[in-house]
Design a protein around this motif. Structure first.
Motif, short mmCIF file in Angstrom:
data_model
loop_
_atom_site.label_atom_id
_atom_site.label_comp_id
_atom_site.label_asym_id
_atom_site.label_seq_id
_atom_site.Cartn_x
_atom_site.Cartn_y
_atom_site.Cartn_z
N VAL A 92 0.89 -1.35 0.01
CA VAL A 92 0.13 -0.08 -0.09
C VAL A 92 0.71 1.37 0.12
O VAL A 92 0.30 2.42 -0.30
CB VAL A 92 -1.01 -0.05 1.21
N LEU A 93 2.19 1.04 0.26
CA LEU A 93 2.94 2.42 0.36
C LEU A 93 3.79 2.12 -1.10
O LEU A 93 5.11 2.74 -0.88
CB LEU A 93 3.77 2.42 1.50
N SER A 94 3.67 1.60 -2.06
CA SER A 94 4.61 1.35 -3.10
C SER A 94 5.06 2.57 -3.80
O SER A 94 3.81 3.64 -3.82
CB SER A 94 4.02 0.50 -4.04
N GLY A 95 6.20 3.00 -4.18
CA GLY A 95 6.38 4.32 -4.60
C GLY A 95 6.93 5.27 -3.72
O GLY A 95 7.26 6.35 -3.60
N GLN A 96 6.84 5.10 -2.14
CA GLN A 96 7.14 5.73 -1.11
C GLN A 96 8.58 5.45 -0.85
O GLN A 96 9.04 4.36 -1.02
CB GLN A 96 6.39 5.57 0.05
N GLN A 97 9.41 6.49 -0.52
CA GLN A 97 10.72 6.33 -0.03
C GLN A 97 10.69 5.72 1.68
O GLN A 97 10.54 6.85 2.27
CB GLN A 97 11.74 7.69 -0.06
N ILE A 98 10.76 4.54 1.80
CA ILE A 98 10.61 4.20 3.27
C ILE A 98 11.54 2.86 3.40
O ILE A 98 12.12 2.19 2.41
CB ILE A 98 9.14 3.62 3.72
N GLN A 99 11.84 2.80 4.63
CA GLN A 99 12.82 1.72 5.19
C GLN A 99 11.86 0.87 6.07
O GLN A 99 11.11 1.51 7.09
CB GLN A 99 14.02 1.97 5.65
N ILE A 100 11.89 -0.31 6.15
CA ILE A 100 11.13 -1.14 7.24
C ILE A 100 11.96 -2.08 8.11
O ILE A 100 12.83 -2.89 7.36
CB ILE A 100 9.90 -1.85 6.61
N GLU A 101 11.71 -2.07 9.47
CA GLU A 101 12.51 -2.96 10.30
C GLU A 101 11.69 -3.54 11.33
O GLU A 101 10.77 -2.85 11.80
CB GLU A 101 13.58 -2.12 11.14
N HIS A 102 12.14 -4.73 11.60
CA HIS A 102 11.25 -5.52 12.68
C HIS A 102 12.15 -5.09 13.90
O HIS A 102 13.34 -5.14 13.92
CB HIS A 102 11.51 -6.93 12.42
N ILE A 103 11.43 -4.76 14.83
CA ILE A 103 12.12 -4.22 15.91
C ILE A 103 11.47 -4.76 17.24
O ILE A 103 10.48 -5.36 17.23
CB ILE A 103 12.12 -2.51 16.22
N GLY A 104 12.00 -4.41 18.49
CA GLY A 104 11.26 -4.81 20.03
C GLY A 104 11.89 -6.20 19.98
O GLY A 104 12.56 -6.95 19.29
N SER A 105 11.37 -6.95 21.21
CA SER A 105 11.58 -8.23 21.60
C SER A 105 11.32 -9.31 20.50
O SER A 105 12.00 -10.15 20.42
CB SER A 105 11.16 -8.40 22.91
N THR A 106 10.46 -9.04 19.82
CA THR A 106 9.88 -10.23 19.03
C THR A 106 10.75 -10.20 17.80
O THR A 106 10.99 -11.21 17.01
CB THR A 106 8.29 -9.96 18.37
#
Length: 172
Positions: free
Chosen positions: A29-43
């Motif tokens: 749903v955010l295709s074309g956006q300049q983003i980076q995604i990271e898994h954080i937290g204890s999980t």
């Protein structure tokens, strides 16, 4: 509104799969956006028990870009939760209040928020003894503050700050 209960679960390898599935949905749903995604937290730390809530961090260039992301993210069931106390990030959740399954944190790339969340995660990943200490702290706090997630979270902060300080001295 009362604080949700603190319930810790043993590490679940499916958490990584859940993160990958959510990442795929967010990117769709955010295709074309300049983003980076990271898994954080204890999980995001193999072997570490946690509240079974997947924490995801999205990095963007400017925090004022968040408004344009809220509607597309709502199409994959994320609800924006205004939190005036959060000045350097925005928060969305999937699931009902107190029963969320995913928490989405949006902040600026290379901001303190971004850097410190990744430093904490990476330090725990690389230092199993520190991760074990953190788990022991969480278990003790969960017993003491089982019905007060806000206080549980607040009481973890000194340990988290100490780990971030150690991580900064190691990585910088």
């Amino acid at each position: 509104m009362t604080s949700p209960n603190v319930i810790l679960k043993n590490y679940d390898p499916n958490w990584e799969l859940q993160f990958e599935e959510e990442k795929r949905k967010v990117l769709s749903v955010l295709s074309g956006q300049q983003i980076q995604i990271e898994h954080i937290g204890s999980t995001s730390v193999k072997g570490l028990g946690a509240k079974p809530i997947i924490d995801i961090m999205i990095g963007i260039d400017q925090l004022d870009e968040v408004d344009a992301l809220i509607k597309p993210l709502s199409t994959v069931d994320y609800e924006y939760v205004p939190k005036p106390e959060l000045t350097d990030r925005r928060f969305l959740r999937k699931g009902k209040w107190g029963q969320g399954t995913v928490h989405l944190h949006i902040c600026e790339f290379k901001s303190n928020e971004w850097i410190e969340k990744l430093l904490f995660r990476d330090y725990l990943r690389e230092n199993p003894k520190i991760a074990e200490e953190y788990m022991n702290l969480k278990k003790n706090l969960a017993k003491e503050f089982q019905f007060d997630r806000q206080t549980y979270t607040k009481k973890k902060e000194p340990f988290i700050r100490e780990v971030i300080t150690c991580a900064k001295s190691k990585f910088y």
